[in-house]
Design a protein around this motif. Sequence first.
Motif, PDB file in Angstrom:
ATOM      1  N   LEU A  83       0.818  -1.210   0.000  1.00  0.00           N
ATOM      2  CA  LEU A  83       0.000   0.000   0.000  1.00  0.00           C
ATOM      3  C   LEU A  83       0.854   1.263   0.000  1.00  0.00           C
ATOM      4  CD1 LEU A  83      -2.799  -1.117   2.493  1.00  0.00           C
ATOM      5  CD2 LEU A  83      -3.046  -0.758   0.033  1.00  0.00           C
ATOM      6  N   GLN A  84       1.921   1.263   0.756  1.00  0.00           N
ATOM      7  CA  GLN A  84       2.788   2.440   0.753  1.00  0.00           C
ATOM      8  C   GLN A  84       3.444   2.646  -0.595  1.00  0.00           C
ATOM      9  OE1 GLN A  84       5.431   1.907   4.125  1.00  0.00           O
ATOM     10  NE2 GLN A  84       3.745   2.118   5.602  1.00  0.00           N
ATOM     11  N   GLY A  86       1.790   2.136  -3.297  1.00  0.00           N
ATOM     12  CA  GLY A  86       0.709   2.510  -4.208  1.00  0.00           C
ATOM     13  C   GLY A  86       0.471   1.486  -5.308  1.00  0.00           C
ATOM     14  N   HIS A 106      -4.870   4.653   3.117  1.00  0.00           N
ATOM     15  CA  HIS A 106      -4.749   3.918   1.860  1.00  0.00           C
ATOM     16  C   HIS A 106      -6.091   3.395   1.351  1.00  0.00           C
ATOM     17  CE1 HIS A 106      -0.438   4.016   2.475  1.00  0.00           C
ATOM     18  NE2 HIS A 106      -0.566   3.389   3.635  1.00  0.00           N
ATOM     19  N   SER A 314      -8.481  -0.854  -1.741  1.00  0.00           N
ATOM     20  CA  SER A 314      -7.343   0.051  -1.853  1.00  0.00           C
ATOM     21  C   SER A 314      -7.695   1.227  -2.760  1.00  0.00           C
ATOM     22  CB  SER A 314      -6.139  -0.696  -2.438  1.00  0.00           C
ATOM     23  OG  SER A 314      -5.131   0.215  -2.831  1.00  0.00           O
ATOM     24  N   TYR A 316      -5.723   2.779  -4.461  1.00  0.00           N
ATOM     25  CA  TYR A 316      -4.830   2.732  -5.614  1.00  0.00           C
ATOM     26  C   TYR A 316      -5.297   1.719  -6.663  1.00  0.00           C
ATOM     27  CZ  TYR A 316      -2.127   4.557  -1.698  1.00  0.00           C
ATOM     28  OH  TYR A 316      -1.734   5.254  -0.590  1.00  0.00           O
TER      29      TYR A 316
END
Length: 424
Positions: A83-84, A86, A106, A314, A316
């Motif tokens: 998640l960090q 993306g 996120h 998410s 993203y």
Amino acid sequence: MQKHRWLIVWAVALLLLLPACDGGDTGGDAVSLSFYGPSTGRELDLTNAALRRFNQANPDIQAHVSPTPRLYQERLDLYNEVLQGGDPGVDLLQIDVVWTKALAVHALDLKPYVSSDQLGRYFATIVENNTADGKLVGIPWFTDAPLLYYRSDLLAEYGYDHPPGDWDELEEMASAIQKGEREKGNLGFWGYAWQGRPYEGLTCNALEWQVSQGGGNILDEQGNPSFNNAEAAAAFQRAAGWIGTISPPQVTDWDEEDAMALWRRGDVAFMRNWSFGYSETKKTNLGDDFEVTSLPAGPGGTAPVLGGWQLMVSKYSRHPEAAARLARFLASEAEQKIRAVEGSQNPTINSLYGDTEILKAMPFAANFDSTMNDVVRRPSTIAGTKYPQVSEAYWTAVHTILTGGDAQQALAEGEARVKEILSE
């Protein structure tokens, strides 16, 4: 380096799974969704079956489970990694009830994707827990509270007509049954199995001991550490006294599955575990020789910790609408009923607790309302994004005591560490 090494392993495993999961007869036009969900066992089987139903009903979307580590902390580490970064290939994630605030940054806001009618069917307290800064971080999938499993046949054999109501009774019964079974030749028999590995499961066990002893929570309402007190120390020292007497020495490295392994073999009288173990035990030779009840009480009463898992999309994701559709499907009334009947997982929809098929499959659900009245919440809302660090400091202090460390020193050092975390 170790974190990256197992992340690569899981990524390779995912690539190997993709060709078989994309739905070969869709002509390549279907949206492919990844669900970072259950890793092993019955929960994975139930999820794969649900995804097959979803894929059949939604030929324009083909969803598959992406492999995740079995161990709790490693799964959270994996989530933070992807998640960090993306990663747009991460669509839906199964997240713990205490991760909602930590992962909220996120998350896609699911409010536009869930009708007010459907949202109103879930337990309001869980919806509140899953809401951060006005954003709905996760849809409630299944909830949980721990149970005390016990060998009803052995209780009857040794003259007990009721399960233990408090910790004193648990110790006395566990010791007597263990002694009797070993005298019959089962030298590997133990009285009580639980989760003592230094991870979130120990936070749950320890908080149950602490609150039932009248020692407060990990943090108070003002956000200050509140576990460095005489009652908490007494609770942890009591648990330390079980190790090697009524609990195996290895329990300090056990999680839920380790405790279940001993229980399935029939080599323990009592076990603290979550509801998933009920349906699993029914399939073993113990099927008619066990029951479940509430956790033992102390001066502060019984104190089961709230558990459960949510479905987070998410932000993203390349396919947020499709991922939200999958989340709604998995958390629907029909799918929750299947999971309850086949996997003894507690629904997050209140009306399902009156369903006769569910009550037949998991009789303890009839008392779930009273269990929820006793439930203790870990301070994830108070600690916010720092909860994982706070919990680690707490379980580290408790584990030090369980493995022979001085309680006063361990709790003082744990308190100092939590203050440091919260001040950063």
